[in-house]
Design an enzyme around this catalytic site. Structure first.
Site, PDB file in Angstrom:
ATOM      1  N   GLU A  46      25.816  91.230  18.856  1.00 32.14           N
ATOM      2  CA  GLU A  46      24.796  92.273  18.688  1.00 32.14           C
ATOM      3  C   GLU A  46      23.993  92.463  19.972  1.00 32.14           C
ATOM      4  OE1 GLU A  46      20.404  92.206  17.862  1.00 32.14           O
ATOM      5  OE2 GLU A  46      21.399  91.080  16.254  1.00 32.14           O
ATOM      6  N   HIS A  47      23.629  91.363  20.622  1.00 28.68           N
ATOM      7  CA  HIS A  47      22.890  91.460  21.887  1.00 28.68           C
ATOM      8  C   HIS A  47      23.730  92.138  22.968  1.00 28.68           C
ATOM      9  CE1 HIS A  47      19.104  88.845  21.776  1.00 28.68           C
ATOM     10  NE2 HIS A  47      19.525  88.891  20.525  1.00 28.68           N
ATOM     11  N   GLU A 123      15.330  82.617  22.790  1.00 28.44           N
ATOM     12  CA  GLU A 123      15.005  83.041  21.430  1.00 28.44           C
ATOM     13  C   GLU A 123      15.112  81.865  20.456  1.00 28.44           C
ATOM     14  OE1 GLU A 123      16.399  86.511  18.207  1.00 28.44           O
ATOM     15  OE2 GLU A 123      17.474  86.244  20.102  1.00 28.44           O
TER      16      GLU A 123
END
Length: 415
Positions: A46-47, A123
């Site tokens: 997704e990133h 993150e």
């Protein structure tokens, strides 16, 4: 809902009173579709979708959508991955073009991958430093150990650190295809125009994916991590139900009644009457074949001694002390939340996509409201007995010296 020749579904919801369009592509694959050796790959993928394509670099992707005042984002969950944008209605073709570009033409440049790996590791580190965030990962792993449903969405640092480009690209090829992707748009849109945009941008996507998920095997248990914090962060949960269970709406009413607002039993008893916590709420996690009913609270070092017995007492007496007035109030809260959510085109877009992926149809709002209205006291009592008779899962982080042990909590839940 229309279906392209390749099997991709296109959904629209026209709202003539707005000037914007929310549009996105939802993929029926997430953390639950990952092999253990590449846990976190769905999130990494997704990133990387935003880090450059054959036509756009990372800066171009951000600037093109923001040049027209739009927004673009994405998220990964255990069963879905979503890529979505919101723009003025005349810019819908641009939004669809960018979404198609990042999903179909990403280059996965090695330098960008190395930078984004560092971002994801930061993150993960941030989540470790946030106890009221990481507690839910520990809770999920304890409830569903040694299986995809119990693994963290972000992945483990050592796995992310070692994840190769080929693994990310290969996973995309195994999980993204026409039948697993849904394009959803809500706002000032015309259905045929959106279908035409989808055909021109996604019509060439192949439908070559056939993946199965392992059934969720709830086990439950106890996770504790002693830390010198100001509060004990505590989650208590039980095996619940999936989206397709007949008791879906009764369980939702139960959660609202028990810990969904200021009038809920948990808020009134634990916070207002006893003063044991500032934050306390219950919530449901639904999956395709199973679910969790959970209670989160944060309490002080000394108050922790009273907290678990008080929670267990509220759980134990719930199904036999229900009043029609509180069931009616919970029904109204759920109905209002359902209807208020429709004021957001973002929510409309997401709901359509998720319903298509989960039910392979759209669930009319009238049907949802009718099913909420049909929930009575007996239905709530029945699902409460069903849920709370399950083996509990406990997760706790903080100064745990006065928190009851697992066996004591389990014993206190017995009728």
């Amino acid at each position: 809902m229309s279906t392209l020749a390749n099997g991709m579904r296109i959904l629209t919801d026209t709202v003539d009173t707005v000037q914007t369009v929310s549009v996105g592509v939802w993929v029926g694959a997430g953390t639950r579709n990952e092999p253990p050796e590449i846990n976190g790959v769905a999130h990494f993928l997704e990133h990387m979708a935003f880090k450059g394509t054959e036509r756009r670099n990372a800066v171009d992707i951000a600037r093109e959508i923001e040049d027209v005042g739009g927004q673009i984002n994405a998220y990964t969950s255990r069963e879905h991955t979503a890529y979505y944008a919101k723009v003025l209605h005349e810019d819908a073709p641009l939004a669809v073009d960018i979404l198609a570009d990042i999903l179909l033409n990403s280059t996965f440049d090695e330098e960008e991958l190395a930078r984004e790996r560092s971002v994801i590791l930061q993150e993960i580190g941030q989540s470790y430093d946030t106890p009221d965030d990481i507690i839910f990962d520990h809770f999920q792993t304890t409830a569903f150990p040694d299986q995809p449903l119990g693994r963290p969405v972000l992945g483990e640092p050592e796995i992310v650190e070692a994840m190769a480009r080929d693994a990310i690209v290969g996973h995309m090829g195994k999980t993204y295809s026409a039948e697993t992707m849904v394009l959803s748009a809500a706002g000032r849109v015309e259905h045929d125009a959106v279908v035409a945009l989808a055909e021109s941008n996604f019509g060439g996507v192949k439908n070559n994916v056939r993946h199965e998920i392992l059934p969720g095997r709830y086990r439950g248990g106890d996770y504790r991590e002693q830390q010198e914090l100001e509060q004990v962060h505590f989650v208590l949960g039980f095996p619940a139900i999936g989206y397709n269970d007949d008791a879906f709406y009764a369980a939702s009413v139960l959660s609202s009644l028990f810990g969904g607002g200021m009038s809920s039993r948990l808020f009134q008893e634990i916070r207002e009457r006893r003063g044991l916590a500032y934050s306390i709420y219950s919530f449901l996690s639904y999956y395709s074949d199973c679910g969790l009913f959970s209670i989160y609270t944060g309490t002080g070092r000394d108050e922790a001694a009273e907290l678990a017995p008080a929670l267990c007492q509220e759980i134990r007496k719930l199904s036999t002390t229900l009043e029609e007035s509180e069931v009616a109030r919970a029904r109204n809260q759920l109905k209002a939340a359902t209807l208020m959510a429709l004021e957001s085109t973002n929510v409309r877009t997401e709901q359509m996509a998720q319903q298509a992926l989960i039910f392979n149809r759209q669930v009319p709002i009238e049907e949802q409201i009718a099913k909420i209205d049909a929930v009575d006291t007996e239905a709530v009592a029945a699902i409460a007995q069903r849920v709370f008779s399950g083996v509990p899962t406990v997760a706790a982080i903080g100064p745990l010296g006065k928190l009851a042990d697992y066996d004591t909590i389990t014993g206190a839940l017995m009728p």
